[in-house]
Write a protein that holds these residues in place. Structure first.
Motif, PDB file in Angstrom:
ATOM      1  N   UNK A  84       0.818  -1.212   0.000  1.00  0.00           N
ATOM      2  CA  UNK A  84       0.000   0.000   0.000  1.00  0.00           C
ATOM      3  C   UNK A  84       0.849   1.257   0.000  1.00  0.00           C
ATOM      4  N   UNK A  85       1.923   1.249   0.802  1.00  0.00           N
ATOM      5  CA  UNK A  85       2.805   2.412   0.886  1.00  0.00           C
ATOM      6  C   UNK A  85       3.527   2.714  -0.414  1.00  0.00           C
ATOM      7  N   UNK A  86       3.916   1.663  -1.130  1.00  0.00           N
ATOM      8  CA  UNK A  86       4.633   1.835  -2.400  1.00  0.00           C
ATOM      9  C   UNK A  86       3.805   2.633  -3.409  1.00  0.00           C
ATOM     10  N   UNK A  87       2.479   2.450  -3.370  1.00  0.00           N
ATOM     11  CA  UNK A  87       1.618   3.043  -4.399  1.00  0.00           C
ATOM     12  C   UNK A  87       1.084   4.422  -4.021  1.00  0.00           C
ATOM     13  N   UNK A  88       1.483   4.966  -2.874  1.00  0.00           N
ATOM     14  CA  UNK A  88       1.028   6.305  -2.486  1.00  0.00           C
ATOM     15  C   UNK A  88       2.080   7.346  -2.860  1.00  0.00           C
ATOM     16  N   UNK A  89       1.633   8.382  -3.522  1.00  0.00           N
ATOM     17  CA  UNK A  89       2.542   9.457  -3.932  1.00  0.00           C
ATOM     18  C   UNK A  89       2.850  10.346  -2.729  1.00  0.00           C
ATOM     19  N   UNK A  90       4.137  10.500  -2.436  1.00  0.00           N
ATOM     20  CA  UNK A  90       4.546  11.248  -1.246  1.00  0.00           C
ATOM     21  C   UNK A  90       4.139  12.715  -1.328  1.00  0.00           C
ATOM     22  N   UNK A  91       4.091  13.264  -2.524  1.00  0.00           N
ATOM     23  CA  UNK A  91       3.681  14.666  -2.686  1.00  0.00           C
ATOM     24  C   UNK A  91       2.205  14.858  -2.365  1.00  0.00           C
ATOM     25  N   UNK A 142     -11.910  -1.114  17.704  1.00  0.00           N
ATOM     26  CA  UNK A 142     -12.797  -0.908  16.554  1.00  0.00           C
ATOM     27  C   UNK A 142     -12.605   0.476  15.927  1.00  0.00           C
ATOM     28  N   UNK A 143     -11.868   1.370  16.576  1.00  0.00           N
ATOM     29  CA  UNK A 143     -11.728   2.744  16.076  1.00  0.00           C
ATOM     30  C   UNK A 143     -10.811   2.898  14.875  1.00  0.00           C
ATOM     31  N   UNK A 144      -9.678   2.166  14.809  1.00  0.00           N
ATOM     32  CA  UNK A 144      -8.820   2.353  13.626  1.00  0.00           C
ATOM     33  C   UNK A 144      -9.467   1.795  12.369  1.00  0.00           C
ATOM     34  N   UNK A 145      -9.412   2.562  11.295  1.00  0.00           N
ATOM     35  CA  UNK A 145      -9.887   2.045  10.007  1.00  0.00           C
ATOM     36  C   UNK A 145      -8.849   1.073   9.488  1.00  0.00           C
ATOM     37  N   UNK A 146      -9.296   0.053   8.815  1.00  0.00           N
ATOM     38  CA  UNK A 146      -8.397  -1.012   8.377  1.00  0.00           C
ATOM     39  C   UNK A 146      -7.754  -0.657   7.037  1.00  0.00           C
ATOM     40  N   UNK A 147      -6.416  -0.543   6.996  1.00  0.00           N
ATOM     41  CA  UNK A 147      -5.763  -0.128   5.745  1.00  0.00           C
ATOM     42  C   UNK A 147      -5.981  -1.103   4.602  1.00  0.00           C
ATOM     43  N   UNK A 148      -6.033  -2.402   4.924  1.00  0.00           N
ATOM     44  CA  UNK A 148      -6.196  -3.405   3.875  1.00  0.00           C
ATOM     45  C   UNK A 148      -7.574  -3.276   3.233  1.00  0.00           C
ATOM     46  N   UNK A 149      -8.608  -3.217   4.079  1.00  0.00           N
ATOM     47  CA  UNK A 149      -9.977  -3.094   3.560  1.00  0.00           C
ATOM     48  C   UNK A 149     -10.160  -1.781   2.812  1.00  0.00           C
ATOM     49  N   UNK A 150      -9.655  -0.681   3.399  1.00  0.00           N
ATOM     50  CA  UNK A 150      -9.821   0.642   2.794  1.00  0.00           C
ATOM     51  C   UNK A 150      -9.141   0.714   1.434  1.00  0.00           C
ATOM     52  N   UNK A 166      -6.517  11.343   1.821  1.00  0.00           N
ATOM     53  CA  UNK A 166      -6.950  11.518   3.214  1.00  0.00           C
ATOM     54  C   UNK A 166      -7.379  10.194   3.828  1.00  0.00           C
ATOM     55  N   UNK A 167      -8.248   9.478   3.111  1.00  0.00           N
ATOM     56  CA  UNK A 167      -8.802   8.225   3.642  1.00  0.00           C
ATOM     57  C   UNK A 167      -7.717   7.155   3.738  1.00  0.00           C
ATOM     58  N   UNK A 168      -6.935   6.991   2.656  1.00  0.00           N
ATOM     59  CA  UNK A 168      -5.899   5.960   2.644  1.00  0.00           C
ATOM     60  C   UNK A 168      -4.780   6.288   3.630  1.00  0.00           C
ATOM     61  N   UNK A 169      -4.371   7.569   3.681  1.00  0.00           N
ATOM     62  CA  UNK A 169      -3.308   7.979   4.592  1.00  0.00           C
ATOM     63  C   UNK A 169      -3.687   7.752   6.042  1.00  0.00           C
ATOM     64  N   UNK A 170      -4.926   8.106   6.389  1.00  0.00           N
ATOM     65  CA  UNK A 170      -5.388   7.886   7.760  1.00  0.00           C
ATOM     66  C   UNK A 170      -5.346   6.402   8.110  1.00  0.00           C
ATOM     67  N   UNK A 354     -17.377  15.802   1.415  1.00  0.00           N
ATOM     68  CA  UNK A 354     -16.095  15.224   1.830  1.00  0.00           C
ATOM     69  C   UNK A 354     -16.224  14.538   3.179  1.00  0.00           C
ATOM     70  N   UNK A 355     -16.890  15.192   4.130  1.00  0.00           N
ATOM     71  CA  UNK A 355     -17.087  14.606   5.462  1.00  0.00           C
ATOM     72  C   UNK A 355     -17.893  13.315   5.360  1.00  0.00           C
ATOM     73  N   UNK A 356     -18.902  13.322   4.493  1.00  0.00           N
ATOM     74  CA  UNK A 356     -19.745  12.130   4.308  1.00  0.00           C
ATOM     75  C   UNK A 356     -18.907  10.945   3.827  1.00  0.00           C
ATOM     76  N   UNK A 357     -18.012  11.196   2.871  1.00  0.00           N
ATOM     77  CA  UNK A 357     -17.175  10.114   2.339  1.00  0.00           C
ATOM     78  C   UNK A 357     -16.159   9.659   3.396  1.00  0.00           C
ATOM     79  N   UNK A 358     -15.586  10.606   4.148  1.00  0.00           N
ATOM     80  CA  UNK A 358     -14.636  10.252   5.199  1.00  0.00           C
ATOM     81  C   UNK A 358     -15.297   9.374   6.264  1.00  0.00           C
ATOM     82  N   UNK A 359     -16.539   9.695   6.605  1.00  0.00           N
ATOM     83  CA  UNK A 359     -17.263   8.910   7.614  1.00  0.00           C
ATOM     84  C   UNK A 359     -17.588   7.522   7.075  1.00  0.00           C
ATOM     85  N   UNK A 360     -18.193   7.462   5.900  1.00  0.00           N
ATOM     86  CA  UNK A 360     -18.629   6.185   5.342  1.00  0.00           C
ATOM     87  C   UNK A 360     -17.450   5.340   4.854  1.00  0.00           C
ATOM     88  N   UNK A 361     -16.345   6.010   4.535  1.00  0.00           N
ATOM     89  CA  UNK A 361     -15.152   5.295   4.053  1.00  0.00           C
ATOM     90  C   UNK A 361     -14.273   4.765   5.174  1.00  0.00           C
TER      91      UNK A 361
END
Length: 427
Positions: A84-91, A142-150, A166-170, A354-361
């Protein structure tokens, strides 16, 4: 041979379920595999001992023999987070650094306490008395979002790049904070003495999260320097494998966060070749190799999650508490996103879409189940595992299948353009 036998069975089942999903269900691959595994598990629980006694016993024995917590947290997660980290652009990540940092730290703490208080005050209405400290344990796991699923589900969501980051980084970075909070609360729950001073917890977080990120950067820097000298795809694949497997062993010996080590190493190695360009064939092989690893392990992981139903006794007795937990967790997710965005609104505006997607995502997955299974056996461990399973299944199937519809790309793009214009006027 036992490990080889177990992995062989899982790979065979994952491939069969993936084929059936592709031909008939046509759901996203990982979700389809999990749905089929759940259906098979329900059939075996209800009729297995009568209809297929040998299959039921063998599969049940297989799931019991596998330490899901160790397999996921100690092996699979490292490969998946590195990929997952390899495919995220650092910029892109730098642009979203502030919200990612706040959501993955303050957001986890806020969610933990909202879930804890919510479950503590609501469960008695269902005749269940769960001590407050164990409600906080559930809140922490249960609070952390799962990076694999996300990451696997975001591929089909078609959201904007900034929102995806935002979603993937979190999800990639909140494991460090979540593990620290979970560790502290669980030690309190089992009666161990814990220093709750700000300095003590701060040092624990610094060691766990900061140490993991630092080790990942060091490993990424060293191996990327080595890869500059040898532009060969076979050696490049071997080097990246050694970073994941050797890096985890080092992190474990140093008692720091293995997941964050892998995220940092993946980010560094995925972005180090700005000045050094690999041959196209080397880069192509490396990217395809890690995409293949990602897909195979995702398939096995979601198969695992589906078959974990076999490990939960009397799940039907916890269905109503599970539905309550789903509502409480979604409400906590809303609060943990909405509150930080109010404080960040001075510099970064967040539109309702944006907030709606962050919550549901904020999708939960195997990490939460692994943490729930690591709780020492007690009168409360079974209910926590059962309601965790309910939340995870709902999150992956319902939220995972509907996030693409919730994320309206045109509406988000329009709102982001309006926000940018407003910010430009103020500056």
């Amino acid at each position: 041979m036992e490990l080889y036998y177990s992995f062989s069975v899982l790979i065979v089942l994952a491939s069969i379920f993936a084929y059936l999903n592709y031909r008939f269900l046509k759901l996203p691959s990982t979700i389809g595999i999990m749905v089929i595994a759940i259906v098979v598990s329900i059939f075996l629980v209800m009729f297995g001992e009568v209809a297929l006694p040998k299959t039921y016993r063998h599969l049940n024995k297989l799931m019991i023999s596998i330490d899901f917590t160790e397999v996921l947290m100690g092996a699979m997660l490292n490969f998946l987070l590195f990929a997952g980290g390899i495919h995220i652009n650092i910029n892109d990540l730098k642009e979203q650094f502030r919200p990612v940092l706040i959501f993955s730290t303050a957001g986890v703490v806020i969610s933990t306490f909202v879930v804890g208080f919510g479950m503590f005050y609501m469960l008695p209405f269902l005749g269940i008395q769960l001590p407050f400290i164990y409600c906080l344990v559930f809140g922490a796991l249960i609070s952390p979002t799962d990076p694999v699923a996300v990451l696997s589900i975001l591929k089909q969501a078609n959201v904007s790049k900034s929102l995806e980051t935002k979603v993937a980084g979190e999800s990639l970075f909140n494991d460090g904070m979540a593990v620290v909070v979970f560790t502290v609360v669980l030690q309190l729950a089992v009666g161990k003495e814990v220093d709750l001073g700000v300095e003590s917890i701060g040092l624990l977080l610094m060691k766990e999260a900061g140490g993991g990120i630092l080790l990942g950067v060091v490993l990424g820097w060293i191996t990327s320097r080595l890869m500059r000298e040898v532009d060969d795809y076979i050696i490049s694949v071997l080097v990246t494998l050694s970073v994941v497997m050797g890096g985890y062993l080092i992190a474990r010996q140093m008692h720091i966060s293995g997941p964050l080590t892998m995220v940092a190493a993946g980010l560094f190695m995925g972005n180090f070749n700005v000045s050094f360009k690999m041959k196209s064939i080397t880069q192509d092989y490396l990217i395809k190799f890690w995409e293949l690893i990602d897909e195979i392990l995702n398939a096995v992981l979601f198969l695992f999650i589906g078959f974990e139903l076999l490990m939960i006794k009397d799940l039907k007795h916890f269905m109503v508490p599970g539905l309550l937990a789903i509502a409480v967790v979604l409400f906590a997710r809303l609060i943990s996103i909405w509150v930080p965005t109010r404080f960040m609104s001075l510099k970064t505006r967040f539109s309702p879409q944006t907030i709606k997607v962050l919550v549901w995502g904020g999708i939960r997955g195997g990490v939460s189940i692994a943490l729930a299974m690591s709780i020492p056996k007690s009168e409360y461990s079974e209910i926590i595992l059962s309601i965790t399973y309910c939340v995870v299944v709902f999150s992956i199937i319902v939220q995972g299948l509907t996030i693409a519809k919730v994320a309206n790309p045109k509406a988000i793009a329009k709102e982001e353009a309006e926000e940018t214009a407003v910010l430009d006027e103020h500056t």
